[in-house]
Design a protein around this motif. Structure first.
Motif, PDB file in Angstrom:
ATOM      1  N   GLU B 277       3.141  26.583  -9.181  1.00  0.00           N
ATOM      2  CA  GLU B 277       3.914  26.566 -10.422  1.00  0.00           C
ATOM      3  C   GLU B 277       3.039  26.220 -11.605  1.00  0.00           C
ATOM      4  O   GLU B 277       3.118  26.845 -12.666  1.00  0.00           O
ATOM      5  N   THR B 278       2.208  25.236 -11.385  1.00  0.00           N
ATOM      6  CA  THR B 278       1.303  24.852 -12.477  1.00  0.00           C
ATOM      7  C   THR B 278       0.426  26.025 -12.855  1.00  0.00           C
ATOM      8  O   THR B 278       0.231  26.317 -14.041  1.00  0.00           O
ATOM      9  N   ALA B 279      -0.081  26.704 -11.808  1.00  0.00           N
ATOM     10  CA  ALA B 279      -0.970  27.835 -12.080  1.00  0.00           C
ATOM     11  C   ALA B 279      -0.240  28.907 -12.869  1.00  0.00           C
ATOM     12  O   ALA B 279      -0.766  29.470 -13.824  1.00  0.00           O
ATOM     13  N   ILE B 280       1.007  29.190 -12.462  1.00  0.00           N
ATOM     14  CA  ILE B 280       1.762  30.225 -13.172  1.00  0.00           C
ATOM     15  C   ILE B 280       2.001  29.837 -14.617  1.00  0.00           C
ATOM     16  O   ILE B 280       1.838  30.638 -15.533  1.00  0.00           O
ATOM     17  N   ARG B 281       2.358  28.597 -14.782  1.00  0.00           N
ATOM     18  CA  ARG B 281       2.601  28.150 -16.158  1.00  0.00           C
ATOM     19  C   ARG B 281       1.356  28.304 -16.990  1.00  0.00           C
ATOM     20  O   ARG B 281       1.381  28.819 -18.113  1.00  0.00           O
ATOM     21  N   ALA B 282       0.233  27.894 -16.376  1.00  0.00           N
ATOM     22  CA  ALA B 282      -1.025  28.001 -17.110  1.00  0.00           C
ATOM     23  C   ALA B 282      -1.309  29.452 -17.450  1.00  0.00           C
ATOM     24  O   ALA B 282      -1.691  29.792 -18.572  1.00  0.00           O
ATOM     25  N   ARG B 283      -1.073  30.318 -16.450  1.00  0.00           N
ATOM     26  CA  ARG B 283      -1.363  31.721 -16.689  1.00  0.00           C
ATOM     27  C   ARG B 283      -0.459  32.301 -17.764  1.00  0.00           C
ATOM     28  O   ARG B 283      -0.884  33.081 -18.606  1.00  0.00           O
TER      29      ARG B 283
END
Lengths: 154, 672
Positions: B277-283
């Protein structure tokens, strides 16, 4: 539904072949497009008109070129061929129109032999296109009778 | 008195007489007391079936006694009465004793059989006693087993189970030693695992073979114990119970382990999810920023290049600018695609649902693709089924994007031949994707229908092995790559996402390289509600849309001067189709007569016999002198050569075209 698909396929293939061989060009497509609910028999009418016109013109040309070969009225020939050119290009009969163009050079040069040759070619091409168009209409009727829709070509 | 005795009465021996007298007396006594005893004891006993016999017997004895008693008086001189009494007594006694004798014949066998029965019953009782003993022993055993089982099953720990077994068995059966052998891993040998007395068993292994006995035992067997059947049974039962208990313990251990494993996995998954989730948000953040940052310069490049194109450039420069524009457009498309795709992937893309004209959409696609197809000399045809609704509810923009992409691919990868586009309402059976048959079995409800679109081309075809790769991003099949297609490879991936969002599926079929290919996709669309669009006909038909869409020039007044014939019909047909209000005249005079300032467009056939169209044009100009009212004059001619054009311009015609070009001209000129 299979029969309709088959017929439609046939129709498309036939029409494509006419284009490929140069018998018809884009103009015919445009005319097809003009046919709609308010004008359901447009193509039919135009083509019938073309047939009638062409028969008359060919007859006149034959009269002009064959009857009195010593005094050929090239003006008349010019008028006929010109009209033929116009109507054939309106309907999209490409090959017919091309022959009219070469016909013109013949009678411009007052070349009787050339004219006669062109007339013969013109007749051949005209009857060929007439035949094909009649076949096309038969296919259309079959499709409509089987309950399908005539495919729109581009 | 004379006695008739034969022998002379010898003088009574006094002693003998005395003894006889005494004996008789005692006999009588005995005879009297015996019945009394009998009566007494019979009375005492509750059950005695032969009372009558005893009465008889009693009577017999009493009488015998009486006889003997009366005999006492006969020793001395006795009177006649005594004699008569004596005789009576004797007679009676005789009668009774005979009766008794007779009766006893019946009674004695019975009495004897009573004795036999008694013996029999005693035997039976002894037997029952024995059996009772056995049952009690068994019950005892059972109790032991239950107790053992209870002990064994009260724990789920392996070692405890086994130790308990040994201990309890030892106690129950009073064992010296008890040993437990368990099969080894290989299953071919038995290994000594536990013993009762010796706390640390040596790991003897013995191969399994039946029957088997242990010949040598540490400590030796002191005596051969006789094993009772019930003891062996007990041991067997215990062994079974132990086996069950062990398997339960094993299962429990297993499930505990599994649970621990699951918990670990859960924790790990949770962590992974949060990281994702963090990665998606960052992306997303990155994309949003980059999107804006990338688009701005892109637009600048495109806009300025377009402007540059409009200026005077040398051919070389023009070529360069065109290349720049093309590349920038490609790049802009790529940026948009990438953004779209990433939004599609994490499901943040939502469809814009609205009502739209389905037929018109197809026609628009058709019209967009037609020029390219014409240039490539491809024949393209569109066939819409008659039951296809005219209006539908769905995401118009994305549906068009999908259709365009699919059709565009068909055009791109066909060098020659024809392209057949067909659209129809899919039957529930044909909805099934041959590749994933369990995917969309649900039939459309009354508010939705499945639109199926097939695009069949006769182009270069696709290698069947490449087909799965087509829908993956950035992957191109070998054949595609060599064709220098220049596509980004994202198109089909996006289409697939869109189609899935619309509740359908998409697949490609091809018989091989050079054999053409067919693209099929199915999407779910809604029927428009009757009430909201009352104007729209529920019965589908291309009728309305065609004429509605084509009325570009409603009511435009056009004056056509042409000779009667095919050309005139065609021209008239076109103009009527375009919605113009046309007046047709056959000569120049009629033309001038019919001309009014309301006519915006005048079409003149140059070759009308008997009319000089040039002159006519001049006259028209003169007739309508005011500039802003002047109609647009177009010459129709068979040959639009330069000379003709110049002449036309001279006399004030605005344009000259060959009749074939009429159609496109009309659009261009009349919008001016």
């Amino acid at each position: 539904m299979d029969i309709v698909n088959q017929l439609q396929r046939q129709y498309v293939d036939f029409l494509s072949s006419l284009y490929r061989e140069g018998l018809l060009d884009d103009q015919f497509l445009q005319i097809q497009k003009l046919q709609d609910e308010s004008n359901p028999e447009f193509v039919n009418e135009v083509v019938t008109l073309f047939f009638e016109d062409s028969e008359k013109l060919l007859h006149n040309l034959a009269v002009s070129l064959y009857v009195d070969q010593q005094n050929v009225d090239y003006q008349k020939v010019d008028a006929c061929v010109h009209q033929f050119k116009g109507s054939s290009s309106s309907i999209g009969a490409q090959r017919v129109r091309n022959i009219c163009a070469s016909f013109r050079t013949c009678y411009d040069a007052k070349n009787l032999e050339g004219c006669l040759r062109c007339l013969q070619q013109l007749k051949d091409e005209y009857y060929l296109v007439k035949n094909k168009l009649q076949t096309l209409f038969r296919l259309e009727q079959q499709i409509v009778a089987a309950g399908g829709v005539i495919p729109i070509m581009g | 008195m004379e006695c008739n005795c034969i022998e002379p009465q010898w003088p009574a021996d006094e002693i003998l007489m005395k003894y006889q007298y005494i004996s008789d007396f005692f006999i009588a006594l005995a005879y009297f007391s015996i019945p009394l005893e009998l009566i007494y004891f019979v009375k005492k006993s509750a059950v005695f079936p032969y009372k009558w016999v005893f009465v008889q017997f009693g009577a017999f004895i009493v009488l015998c006694g009486a006889t003997h008693l009366i005999n006492l008086w006969t020793f001395s001189i006795h009177t006649k009465t005594v004699a008569i009494v004596m005789t009576t007594a004797k007679i009676l006694t005789a009668a009774v004793s005979c009766a008794t004798a007779l009766t006893l014949v019946h009674i004695i066998p019975d009495l004897l059989s009573v004795k036999t029965r008694e013996l029999f019953l005693k035997n039976k009782a002894a037997e029952l006693d024995r059996e009772m003993g056995l049952i009690r022993t068994q019950e005892e055993t059972g109790r032991h087993v239950r107790m053992l089982t209870h002990e064994i099953r009260s724990t789920l720990d392996r070692h405890t189970i086994l130790k308990t077994t040994l201990v309890e068995l030892g106690r129950t059966l009073a064992l010296e030693e008890c040993a437990l052998w368990m099969p080894t891993r290989t299953g071919l040998e038995l290994q000594l695992s536990y013993t009762l007395r010796h706390q640390n068993p040596v790991g003897f292994t013995v191969p399994i073979q039946l029957p088997w006995e242990i010949y040598a035992w540490r400590g030796g067997c002191s005596s051969a114990r006789q094993w009772h059947v019930h003891e062996m049974e007990l041991v067997e039962v215990v062994a079974d119970q132990v086996a069950v208990a062990l398997s339960h313990a094993a299962i429990l251990e297993e499930s505990m382990r599994a649970r621990d494993l699951l918990m670990e996995q859960n924790v790990a998954l949770d962590l992974a999810r949060r990281e994702a989730e963090t990665a998606i948000r960052a992306r997303n953040d990155f994309l949003a920023v980059m999107n804006h940052e990338m688009r701005t310069p892109m637009h600048a490049i495109i806009a300025l290049s377009s402007l540059l194109q409009e200026t005077d450039l040398t051919p070389e420069q023009r070529l360069m600018v065109e290349t720049i524009l093309k590349s920038s457009n490609l790049l802009a498309t790529l940026i948009n695609d990438v953004l779209d795709l990433s939004r599609l992937e994490d499901g943040s893309l939502e469809l814009d649902i609205g009502t739209f004209n389905l037929h018109a959409l197809f026609r628009e696609v058709f019209n967009l693709v037609k020029p390219i197809a014409t240039v490539k000399k491809l024949f393209i045809s569109l066939s819409l089924a008659s039951d296809l609704p005219e209006y539908a509810i769905g995401d118009e923009k994305r549906l068009m994007q999908t259709i365009l992409n699919v059709v565009g691919n068909a055009v791109k990868f066909s060098k020659e031949g024809s392209i057949l586009i067909s659209a129809f309402v899919a039957k529930p059976d044909s909805i099934r994707d041959p590749r994933a048959p369990d995917n969309f079995p649900m039939p459309a409800d009354s508010n939705h229908f499945y639109l199926q679109v097939q695009v069949k081309d006769s182009g270069s075809g696709i290698d069947p092995q490449d087909i799965p790769k087509l829908f993956t991003k950035f992957a191109e099949g070998k054949a595609l790559a060599t064709n220098n297609s220049g596509g980004t490879g994202l198109g089909l991936a996006i289409c697939k996402r869109f189609v899935h969002l619309m509740g359908g599926h998409i697949y490609l079929e091809s018989e091989g390289i050079g054999k053409g290919s067919t693209a099929v996709f199915v999407v779910k669309l809604g029927f428009p509600q009757r009430s909201s669009d009352s104007k729209l006909p529920f019965v589908p038909g291309p009728i309305l849309s065609a004429s509605q869409g084509r009325t570009n020039f409603p009511g435009l007044k056009v004056l056509v001067m042409a000779e009667n014939g095919v050309s005139r019909s065609v021209t008239k047909g076109l103009l009527v189709h375009l919605g113009c209000d046309i007046t047709i005249v056959g000569s120049g005079d009629e033309c001038l007569g019919a001309l009014t300032p309301e006519h915006r467009l005048i079409l003149l056939d140059m070759n009308l016999p008997g009319t000089d169209s040039y002159e006519l044009a001049v006259l028209i100009r003169e007739k309508i002198s005011t500039r802003h009212e002047r109609p647009f004059v177009v010459a129709l001619t068979g040959t639009a050569d330069r000379v003709m054009k110049e002449n036309c311009m001279r006399v004030g015609k605005d344009d000259a075209h060959e009749s074939e070009e009429l159609f496109s001209v009309n659009s261009k000129s009349t919008t001016a």
